[in-house]
Design a protein around this motif. Structure first.
Motif, PDB file in Angstrom:
ATOM      1  N   THR A  66      31.168  45.101  36.818  1.00  0.00           N
ATOM      2  CA  THR A  66      32.058  45.443  37.935  1.00  0.00           C
ATOM      3  C   THR A  66      32.772  44.224  38.515  1.00  0.00           C
ATOM      4  O   THR A  66      33.717  44.379  39.281  1.00  0.00           O
ATOM      5  CB  THR A  66      31.268  46.126  39.057  1.00  0.00           C
ATOM      6  OG1 THR A  66      30.237  45.234  39.526  1.00  0.00           O
ATOM      7  CG2 THR A  66      30.619  47.413  38.555  1.00  0.00           C
ATOM      8  N   SER A  67      32.336  43.015  38.164  1.00  0.00           N
ATOM      9  CA  SER A  67      32.934  41.811  38.732  1.00  0.00           C
ATOM     10  C   SER A  67      32.621  40.622  37.838  1.00  0.00           C
ATOM     11  O   SER A  67      31.743  40.682  36.962  1.00  0.00           O
ATOM     12  CB  SER A  67      32.380  41.541  40.141  1.00  0.00           C
ATOM     13  OG  SER A  67      30.990  41.245  40.073  1.00  0.00           O
ATOM     14  N   LYS A  68      33.332  39.541  38.072  1.00  0.00           N
ATOM     15  CA  LYS A  68      33.042  38.296  37.346  1.00  0.00           C
ATOM     16  C   LYS A  68      31.654  37.793  37.700  1.00  0.00           C
ATOM     17  O   LYS A  68      30.934  37.237  36.857  1.00  0.00           O
ATOM     18  CB  LYS A  68      34.107  37.242  37.662  1.00  0.00           C
ATOM     19  CG  LYS A  68      33.937  35.964  36.860  1.00  0.00           C
ATOM     20  CD  LYS A  68      35.166  35.062  36.910  1.00  0.00           C
ATOM     21  CE  LYS A  68      35.410  34.457  38.261  1.00  0.00           C
ATOM     22  NZ  LYS A  68      36.446  33.384  38.215  1.00  0.00           N
TER      23      LYS A  68
ATOM     24  N   LEU B  47      38.809  37.070  34.303  1.00  0.00           N
ATOM     25  CA  LEU B  47      38.378  38.271  33.586  1.00  0.00           C
ATOM     26  C   LEU B  47      39.398  38.668  32.528  1.00  0.00           C
ATOM     27  O   LEU B  47      39.029  39.203  31.475  1.00  0.00           O
ATOM     28  CB  LEU B  47      38.154  39.414  34.576  1.00  0.00           C
ATOM     29  CG  LEU B  47      36.943  39.256  35.499  1.00  0.00           C
ATOM     30  CD1 LEU B  47      36.837  40.447  36.451  1.00  0.00           C
ATOM     31  CD2 LEU B  47      35.653  39.114  34.694  1.00  0.00           C
TER      32      LEU B  47
ATOM     33  N   HIS C  24      31.629  47.815  31.837  1.00  0.00           N
ATOM     34  CA  HIS C  24      30.328  47.159  31.648  1.00  0.00           C
ATOM     35  C   HIS C  24      29.952  46.252  32.818  1.00  0.00           C
ATOM     36  O   HIS C  24      28.770  46.126  33.149  1.00  0.00           O
ATOM     37  CB  HIS C  24      30.350  46.339  30.354  1.00  0.00           C
ATOM     38  CG  HIS C  24      30.424  47.159  29.111  1.00  0.00           C
ATOM     39  ND1 HIS C  24      29.316  47.713  28.521  1.00  0.00           N
ATOM     40  CD2 HIS C  24      31.495  47.542  28.361  1.00  0.00           C
ATOM     41  CE1 HIS C  24      29.684  48.390  27.438  1.00  0.00           C
ATOM     42  NE2 HIS C  24      30.999  48.302  27.322  1.00  0.00           N
TER      43      HIS C  24
ATOM     44  N   LEU D 160      36.172  46.082  30.085  1.00  0.00           N
ATOM     45  CA  LEU D 160      35.304  45.070  30.713  1.00  0.00           C
ATOM     46  C   LEU D 160      34.687  45.627  31.990  1.00  0.00           C
ATOM     47  O   LEU D 160      33.476  45.488  32.220  1.00  0.00           O
ATOM     48  CB  LEU D 160      36.106  43.803  31.004  1.00  0.00           C
ATOM     49  CG  LEU D 160      35.340  42.591  31.547  1.00  0.00           C
ATOM     50  CD1 LEU D 160      36.051  41.303  31.173  1.00  0.00           C
ATOM     51  CD2 LEU D 160      35.167  42.656  33.068  1.00  0.00           C
ATOM     52  N   TYR D 161      35.526  46.278  32.829  1.00  0.00           N
ATOM     53  CA  TYR D 161      35.019  46.795  34.104  1.00  0.00           C
ATOM     54  C   TYR D 161      34.042  47.955  33.900  1.00  0.00           C
ATOM     55  O   TYR D 161      33.244  48.248  34.798  1.00  0.00           O
ATOM     56  CB  TYR D 161      36.177  47.242  34.987  1.00  0.00           C
ATOM     57  CG  TYR D 161      36.849  46.095  35.700  1.00  0.00           C
ATOM     58  CD1 TYR D 161      36.146  45.294  36.601  1.00  0.00           C
ATOM     59  CD2 TYR D 161      38.194  45.801  35.474  1.00  0.00           C
ATOM     60  CE1 TYR D 161      36.762  44.245  37.251  1.00  0.00           C
ATOM     61  CE2 TYR D 161      38.813  44.743  36.123  1.00  0.00           C
ATOM     62  CZ  TYR D 161      38.090  43.972  37.012  1.00  0.00           C
ATOM     63  OH  TYR D 161      38.701  42.916  37.663  1.00  0.00           O
TER      64      TYR D 161
ATOM     65  N   LYS E 208      40.847  45.126  30.010  1.00  0.00           N
ATOM     66  CA  LYS E 208      40.136  44.851  31.258  1.00  0.00           C
ATOM     67  C   LYS E 208      39.408  46.097  31.740  1.00  0.00           C
ATOM     68  O   LYS E 208      38.351  46.000  32.373  1.00  0.00           O
ATOM     69  CB  LYS E 208      41.108  44.356  32.329  1.00  0.00           C
ATOM     70  CG  LYS E 208      41.546  42.911  32.128  1.00  0.00           C
ATOM     71  CD  LYS E 208      42.381  42.397  33.288  1.00  0.00           C
ATOM     72  CE  LYS E 208      41.568  42.186  34.533  1.00  0.00           C
ATOM     73  NZ  LYS E 208      42.349  41.551  35.623  1.00  0.00           N
ATOM     74  N   GLY E 209      39.962  47.266  31.432  1.00  0.00           N
ATOM     75  CA  GLY E 209      39.266  48.500  31.793  1.00  0.00           C
ATOM     76  C   GLY E 209      37.923  48.602  31.105  1.00  0.00           C
ATOM     77  O   GLY E 209      36.928  49.022  31.720  1.00  0.00           O
TER      78      GLY E 209
ATOM     79  N   ALA F 174      38.323  39.221  28.712  1.00  0.00           N
ATOM     80  CA  ALA F 174      38.585  40.480  28.012  1.00  0.00           C
ATOM     81  C   ALA F 174      39.388  40.225  26.748  1.00  0.00           C
ATOM     82  O   ALA F 174      39.086  40.793  25.676  1.00  0.00           O
ATOM     83  CB  ALA F 174      39.319  41.443  28.940  1.00  0.00           C
TER      84      ALA F 174
ATOM     85  N   GLU G 260      29.032  39.614  38.375  1.00  0.00           N
ATOM     86  CA  GLU G 260      28.027  40.369  37.623  1.00  0.00           C
ATOM     87  C   GLU G 260      27.979  39.911  36.164  1.00  0.00           C
ATOM     88  O   GLU G 260      26.899  39.809  35.567  1.00  0.00           O
ATOM     89  CB  GLU G 260      28.335  41.864  37.682  1.00  0.00           C
ATOM     90  CG  GLU G 260      27.280  42.724  36.993  1.00  0.00           C
ATOM     91  CD  GLU G 260      27.567  44.206  37.093  1.00  0.00           C
ATOM     92  OE1 GLU G 260      27.008  44.966  36.272  1.00  0.00           O
ATOM     93  OE2 GLU G 260      28.349  44.612  37.978  1.00  0.00           O
TER      94      GLU G 260
END
Length: 252
Positions: free
Chosen positions: A53-55, A34, A51, A48-49, A45-46, A38, A57
């Protein structure tokens, strides 16, 4: 202001999908991180999270976007020509996409790899969630060979992941061609007939075109496949009614 934020969020999500597809295609699900995704998207990374919640998803979203693209392309070709010609043209579209679209390449790789499984119903071959546009042309139902207890009306049980999506679309177009009288034999003839051969050959395109060959060579290989298949599929004298090369101006 809300519209500006929504548009910014939409663009960020799009960059993350593109970056995720590039990394999944290049490194596989296990190899892509991730942090790398990102950084490639130019976000934290924030962000990314926010949109995803995990790799897992994110991988499911990449797969779903690729499935939407494939279904839309096949659907537009189906409305423009006969089912069998639409299948030939869809093969040329897929050949081009394999050379130019990392989303399509990533979807095939994610489907082949067994080290991830999307539990939200939008993973490879689920036929549900964001990757399934109800009524979006051929193959819009559940993909064959996927999920516990799933059944495939065409009898193609051994395809998984993105191959299952493509196999389902191919089977739907062949069934439509049979109903339209384009194929040899009666529409109600028992058994799969030549359909298994055609679906297997169509799914093999991804392997045949994985060597990074130029567009002209991809088009030649797809055309050569159909030059061999058509005489086995259509009534005598009907081969000339079909174009096996790419359309000069294909549907968008």
């Amino acid at each position: 202001m809300d519209q500006v934020r929504q548009e910014k969020a939409r663009r960020t999500r799009g960059r993350l999908l593109e970056a995720g597809a590039e990394l999944f295609d290049r490194s596989g699900y296990a190899g892509a991180t991730l942090g790398e995704i990102a950084a490639a998207a130019g976000v934290t990374k924030g962000a990314l999270y926010f949109h995803f919640t995990s790799k897992e998803e994110l991988a499911g979203a990449v797969f779903a976007q690729a499935e939407r693209s494939l279904r839309a392309a096949c659907g537009s070709r189906r409305t423009a020509t006969s089912p069998l010609q639409a299948l030939i043209d869809a093969g040329h579209w897929l050949a081009d996409a394999l050379g130019s679209d990392p989303l399509i390449r990533a979807a095939f790789r994610l489907g082949r790899e067994g080290d991830w499984q999307c539990t939200g119903g939008s993973g490879p071959g689920s036929g549900a969630g964001p990757g399934s546009d109800s009524g979006a042309g051929p193959g819009s139902g559940p993909a064959p060979g996927s999920g516990p207890g799933s059944t495939d009306p065409h009898g193609f049980h051994d395809f998984h992941g993105f191959h299952a999506v493509w196999a389902g679309i191919t089977g739907d177009l062949l069934a439509a061609a049979r109903r339209a009288g384009e194929l040899r034999g009666r529409p109600d003839a028992p058994g799969p007939g030549p359909d298994t051969l055609v679906v297997t050959a169509a799914c093999g395109l991804e392997v045949v075109l994985a060597d990074g060959c130029p567009p002209e060579e991809r088009a030649r290989r797809v055309g050569a496949l159909w030059d061999w298949l058509l005489p086995c599929l259509v009534p005598p004298g009907a081969v000339g009614a079909y174009r096996t090369g790419p359309p000069a101006l294909g549907p968008a």
